[in-house]
Design a protein around this motif. Structure first.
Motif, PDB file in Angstrom:
ATOM      1  N   MET A   1       9.717  56.202 -53.453  1.00 46.28           N
ATOM      2  CA  MET A   1       8.332  55.821 -53.700  1.00 46.28           C
ATOM      3  C   MET A   1       7.743  56.714 -54.786  1.00 46.28           C
ATOM      4  O   MET A   1       8.037  57.908 -54.831  1.00 46.28           O
ATOM      5  CB  MET A   1       7.488  55.991 -52.431  1.00 46.28           C
ATOM      6  N   THR A   2       6.883  56.109 -55.565  1.00 47.13           N
ATOM      7  CA  THR A   2       6.200  56.900 -56.577  1.00 47.13           C
ATOM      8  C   THR A   2       5.025  57.633 -55.934  1.00 47.13           C
ATOM      9  O   THR A   2       4.591  57.306 -54.821  1.00 47.13           O
ATOM     10  CB  THR A   2       5.651  56.009 -57.702  1.00 47.13           C
ATOM     11  N   GLN A   3       4.488  58.596 -56.661  1.00 47.28           N
ATOM     12  CA  GLN A   3       3.320  59.330 -56.183  1.00 47.28           C
ATOM     13  C   GLN A   3       2.153  58.372 -55.955  1.00 47.28           C
ATOM     14  O   GLN A   3       1.435  58.481 -54.948  1.00 47.28           O
ATOM     15  CB  GLN A   3       2.938  60.399 -57.210  1.00 47.28           C
ATOM     16  N   GLU A   4       1.949  57.431 -56.847  1.00 52.90           N
ATOM     17  CA  GLU A   4       0.855  56.465 -56.694  1.00 52.90           C
ATOM     18  C   GLU A   4       1.028  55.600 -55.450  1.00 52.90           C
ATOM     19  O   GLU A   4       0.060  55.308 -54.745  1.00 52.90           O
ATOM     20  CB  GLU A   4       0.731  55.588 -57.946  1.00 52.90           C
ATOM     21  N   GLN A   5       2.246  55.196 -55.166  1.00 53.81           N
ATOM     22  CA  GLN A   5       2.506  54.397 -53.964  1.00 53.81           C
ATOM     23  C   GLN A   5       2.220  55.203 -52.701  1.00 53.81           C
ATOM     24  O   GLN A   5       1.644  54.683 -51.745  1.00 53.81           O
ATOM     25  CB  GLN A   5       3.956  53.908 -53.960  1.00 53.81           C
ATOM     26  N   VAL A   6       2.608  56.462 -52.706  1.00 55.03           N
ATOM     27  CA  VAL A   6       2.356  57.326 -51.553  1.00 55.03           C
ATOM     28  C   VAL A   6       0.854  57.516 -51.356  1.00 55.03           C
ATOM     29  O   VAL A   6       0.338  57.422 -50.239  1.00 55.03           O
ATOM     30  CB  VAL A   6       3.071  58.682 -51.709  1.00 55.03           C
ATOM     31  N   LEU A   7       0.127  57.745 -52.445  1.00 63.14           N
ATOM     32  CA  LEU A   7      -1.320  57.934 -52.340  1.00 63.14           C
ATOM     33  C   LEU A   7      -2.019  56.663 -51.855  1.00 63.14           C
ATOM     34  O   LEU A   7      -2.955  56.729 -51.051  1.00 63.14           O
ATOM     35  CB  LEU A   7      -1.895  58.395 -53.681  1.00 63.14           C
ATOM     36  N   GLU A   8      -1.567  55.502 -52.298  1.00 62.68           N
ATOM     37  CA  GLU A   8      -2.131  54.238 -51.821  1.00 62.68           C
ATOM     38  C   GLU A   8      -1.843  54.062 -50.333  1.00 62.68           C
ATOM     39  O   GLU A   8      -2.701  53.642 -49.563  1.00 62.68           O
ATOM     40  CB  GLU A   8      -1.559  53.059 -52.607  1.00 62.68           C
TER      41      GLU A   8
END
Length: 76
Positions: A1-8
């Motif tokens: 997972m990307t950082q953006e996906q984790v934050l979402e």
């Protein structure tokens, strides 16, 4: 997972947690309205009577926060 996906995902999980907390408080209120003691509420939630009271009492009173939940809120 990307950082953006984790934050979402964190944002979504936080929103669900807030809904669960509201429904839990509502059901604690129902239990208290039906005469359940804080000790019994605490036992049901695997916490002490004091912890249950501190978490769910209404400010300025000995009552839990109450918003009457629907049967759908119980998952059934």
């Amino acid at each position: 997972m990307t950082q953006e996906q984790v934050l979402e995902l964190l944002s979504q999980i936080s929103a669900v947690a807030a809904q669960v907390e509201q429904r839990l408080a509502a059901w604690v209120g129902v239990a208290r309205d039906k005469g359940a003691s804080w000790a019994r509420v605490g036992d049901a939630l695997a916490m002490t009577r004091q912890s249950a009271w501190e978490r769910f009492k209404q400010p300025g009173s000995n009552r839990a926060k109450v918003h009457e939940p629907s049967e759908a809120d119980a998952g059934g």
